[in-house]
Scaffold this active site. Structure first.
Site, PDB file in Angstrom:
ATOM      1  N   GLU A 258       0.798  -1.272  -0.023  1.00 28.15           N
ATOM      2  CA  GLU A 258      -0.157  -0.060   0.061  1.00 28.15           C
ATOM      3  C   GLU A 258       0.884   1.269   0.029  1.00 28.15           C
ATOM      4  O   GLU A 258       1.557   1.559   0.950  1.00 28.15           O
ATOM      5  CB  GLU A 258      -0.594   0.022   1.321  1.00 28.15           C
ATOM      6  CG  GLU A 258      -2.031  -1.297   1.383  1.00 28.15           C
ATOM      7  CD  GLU A 258      -3.135  -0.884   0.816  1.00 28.15           C
ATOM      8  OE1 GLU A 258      -3.150   0.234  -0.055  1.00 28.15           O
ATOM      9  OE2 GLU A 258      -3.990  -1.668   0.745  1.00 28.15           O
ATOM     10  N   CYS A 297      -2.672   8.746   3.596  1.00 28.88           N
ATOM     11  CA  CYS A 297      -2.616   8.359   2.523  1.00 28.88           C
ATOM     12  C   CYS A 297      -3.825   8.522   1.534  1.00 28.88           C
ATOM     13  O   CYS A 297      -3.540   8.785   0.177  1.00 28.88           O
ATOM     14  CB  CYS A 297      -2.162   6.755   2.327  1.00 28.88           C
ATOM     15  SG  CYS A 297      -3.581   6.053   3.398  1.00 28.88           S
TER      16      CYS A 297
END
Ligand code: NAP
Length: 672
Positions: A258, A297
């Protein structure tokens, strides 16, 4: 406050690894909070403990038992959370920022607990899909089954979510049956360490479920094999280093990445500046820029707006951003704290200057000073999409770039120029506009949020990953899939196709499969307690003739007078029927009349049917009979009853299946 000496947790012991390597500082006061030790823990011991002690302890528990422990752990951590909030404030997070990390992280434990108990069997394997019949006489079939891997998961996490990052990976991993070795990012690992200390002292989890590395983890990767899993969350640059680690490649270690993501929001061209959608759009951008000082993020990095409305967008963003009070997160009025450290602020400044070199700075200014604070900055790019640096560079702070479009295709092109994102948002109240945009975005995003006035009060927002929805994205975002309910547990399990005779596969899967033996029981199966029933126990009922009177009666009684039941000529004209047919719902009602035992007994309730199919018409004078077979049992932890699923097959006088379904019941355990 005393300075914390951070240790690693190896084989259930807290260990020192060497002299002080690095002091971790409060980004507001620059006072030391904790220090990291140099040196490495004994990774061989950690892996041995995880793969042997941890794995066997976790895998001796059924899915439901693991799920109950997740809930117990969630309750325990909630009781202690103020301690974590205090530490989180010292990392520069406001109360709201910490809530996302701490309560959000604990929330994933509850979600996985609930999902595990509701959606998984109370056993050790997950049956995946329906069996495949591989021979004409059904003596050879295939079934896919998931079972947990036999190694350890290594979770490498980013600095911005020291609690959530750990728990959102730990919950599905533990539920799947794998132990975790957690490696938090150094900058904020004192928060993770404090939580892990509490988890260990609670004694809720089986030994070996969880170990912790505070410090460097590189050498651990060299010892992993194909039964282990590495999950990584962090920057693209580090992700690349780990992804190309020779050991991970040579040993085919599962790797889930990720990474960063240039998430975008598109303001639909239908939205006017006086509309509710416009206000929602401005609020969303400001929230995403300032929560956790943009160190998320999922934060919005690119704001894509119609060219005609850009000036008003800048004006309204400026107004709203001016109201955001920046300061010490200990103060209640503070809405945005500092960045995590001075060195991170320097990184942010350096990357922001790259944007400023070719974009206009329309709100705020990039400052160079000696503390960790930075103000929100908005850039405006008039460059072609392929030349705009904002489509390439992630500035991990409270900054974004406005890019303008003339038509929907251009808006889609800009969003896609992020080359794969965790999340994208569209703000529009026009279904055609939204559908066109979303069609162009699907393949490039892990999650898409569509905002309009009808969900303004209930929307969870652009930047909030939810445990029930997928988190992850293609391309630049890393390509992994986390969360998404039970989807994420399969990252830690092996799917195997088993082939063989149905009796053998029924015994392996503990689920009756087509073609397997049915044991006709001396007692009606509805008179057998949960623990007396065996998979395959079966009843074949007497038969019942279906008459035209039955069809007429059912039609008038229920009001369902569909022509195929009521009119011979019209029914014949239908391509599927040779004349009037019985109602499907009559067939299943009549079937219940055949297989139900009316006397009180251990069957407490029928709570539904699944997979109902009507496979042949039933005509007046046909005779139906039912075969009812105990297909699957799920004991409920701590309850006096369990769930029993019955394969229910309704046949006609020619032994052809006319209806097929599963009946779901709750059945009492016997009292002894
Ligand atoms: P980072 O510098 O890439 O570090 C991430 C993790 O990798 C840290 O635990 C770090 O440990 C570790 N690490 C660094 N070098 C390593 C190596 N050679 N081998 C093994 N591990 C290594 O990222 P960050 O600064 O912590 O986090 C910010 C980034 O994460 C941003 O780019 C953000 O977009 C991304 N992020 C993505 C998601 C997502 O879900 N996609 C979520 C949050 C953040 P040390 O700290 O000890 O160096």
């Amino acid at each position: 406050m005393s300075i914390l000496k951070l240790q690693s947790l190896v084989a259930n012991k807290w260990v020192d690894t060497g002299p002080v390597r690095r002091e971790l500082l409060d980004p507001v006061t620059q006072e030391p909070i904790a220090f990291l030790q140099d040196g490495l823990p004994d990774f061989s011991e950690m892996l041995y403990y995880a793969r042997n002690i941890g794995r066997s302890n976790i895998q001796s528990l059924t899915f439901h038992k693991r799920a109950l422990l997740l809930k117990k752990l969630g309750v325990f951590l909630l009781e202690h959370k103020e301690k974590y909030y205090e530490l989180s404030t010292r990392s520069g997070a406001t109360r709201t920022d910490s809530w996302i990390d701490i309560d959000g992280g604990i929330g994933t434990l509850f979600t996985y607990s609930g999902k595990g108990r509701r959606e998984l069997p109370n056993s050790f394997h997950v049956i995946d899909g329906d069996p495949e019949i591989l021979s004409k006489d059904a003596t050879f079939i295939g079934q896919h089954v998931y079972s947990p891997l036999e190694g350890s998961a290594v979770h490498i996490n980013a600095f911005n979510f020291p609690c959530w990052g750990m728990l959102e990976k730990f919950a599905p991993c533990f539920l799947a049956g794998m132990p975790s070795i957690i490696k938090p990012a150094s900058q904020t690992c004192y928060i993770t360490e404090a939580i892990v200390r509490d988890i260990v002292s609670s004694n809720i989890l089986p030994l070996g479920s969880l170990q912790l590395v505070c410090g460097d983890v590189g050498a651990l990767l060299k010892q992993l094999n194909y039964q282990d899993v590495v999950t990584f969350t962090g920057s693209q640059a580090t992700g690349r280093i780990i992804k190309t680690n020779a050991c991970l490649i040579d040993n085919n270690v599962r790797f889930h990445m990720e990474t960063d993501s240039l998430n975008s929001i598109i303001l639909g061209h239908d939205v006017t500046s006086d509309s509710l959608e416009f206000r929602m759009f401005v609020r969303e951008v400001v929230t995403e820029m300032t929560v956790k000082a943009g160190q998320k993020c999922t934060a919005i990095r690119r704001v894509i707006v119609p060219e005609s409305i850009k000036d008003i967008v800048v004006e309204k963003l400026k107004e709203r951003l001016a109201q955001v009070k920046i300061g010490d997160p200990r103060l209640l009025e503070t809405k945005m704290g500092p960045l995590a450290s001075i060195s991170h602020r320097e990184d942010v400044t350096r990357e922001a200057e790259k944007l400023a070199a070719s974009c206009e700075t329309v709100i705020g200014a990039i400052e160079s000073h000696s503390n960790a604070f930075t103000e929100p900055v908005v850039f405006l790019s008039q460059l072609p999409t392929t030349e705009c640096p904002s489509n390439l560079i992630e500035v991990f702070g409270p900054m974004c770039t406005i890019q303008t479009y003339q038509n929907d295709d251009e808006a889609i092109d800009i969003a896609r120029a992020g080359k794969g994102s965790l999340v994208g948002s569209i703000v529009s109240n026009d279904r055609n506009v939204t559908t066109k945009l979303i069609d162009g975005l699907f393949a490039h995003h892990g999650r898409l949020l569509v905002l309009n006035r009808h969900c303004q009060k209930t929307s969870t927002g652009h930047g909030s990953p939810l445990p029930v929805l997928l988190h992850g994205g293609p391309g630049r975002a890393g390509g992994a899939e986390e969360l998404g309910g039970l989807r994420s547990i399969y990252a830690y399990m092996q799917r195997t196709a088993i082939q063989g005779h149905p009796d053998m596969l029924t015994s392996i899967c503990q689920k009756w499969l087509p073609g397997a033996t049915k044991n006709l029981t001396h007692k009606h199966p509805f008179q057998m307690h949960f623990d007396e029933l065996s998979i395959g126990d079966s009843l074949r009922t007497k038969s019942r003739k279906v008459s035209l009177d039955d069809i007429e009666h059912f039609a008038h009684f229920t009001g369902d007078r569909f022509y195929a039941h009521m009119d011979e000529a019209l029914a014949r004209a239908n391509p599927f029927f040779e004349g009037r047919v019985a109602h499907g719902y009559f067939i299943i009602s009549a079937a219940a009349g055949l297989f139900v035992d009316p006397e009180p007994g251990p069957v407490l309730a029928n709570y539904g049917l699944e997979s109902l199919r009507f496979t042949q018409p039933v005509y007046p004078d046909d005779e139906i009979t039912v075969s009812l077979t105990c297909k699957h049992k799920t004991a409920r932890e701590g309850e006096r009853y369990g769930e029993v699923r019955w394969d229910t097959t309704v046949l006609n006088q020619d032994n052809l299946v006319v209806a097929q379904y599963d009946v779901l019941t709750l059945v009492e355990q016997s009292s002894h």
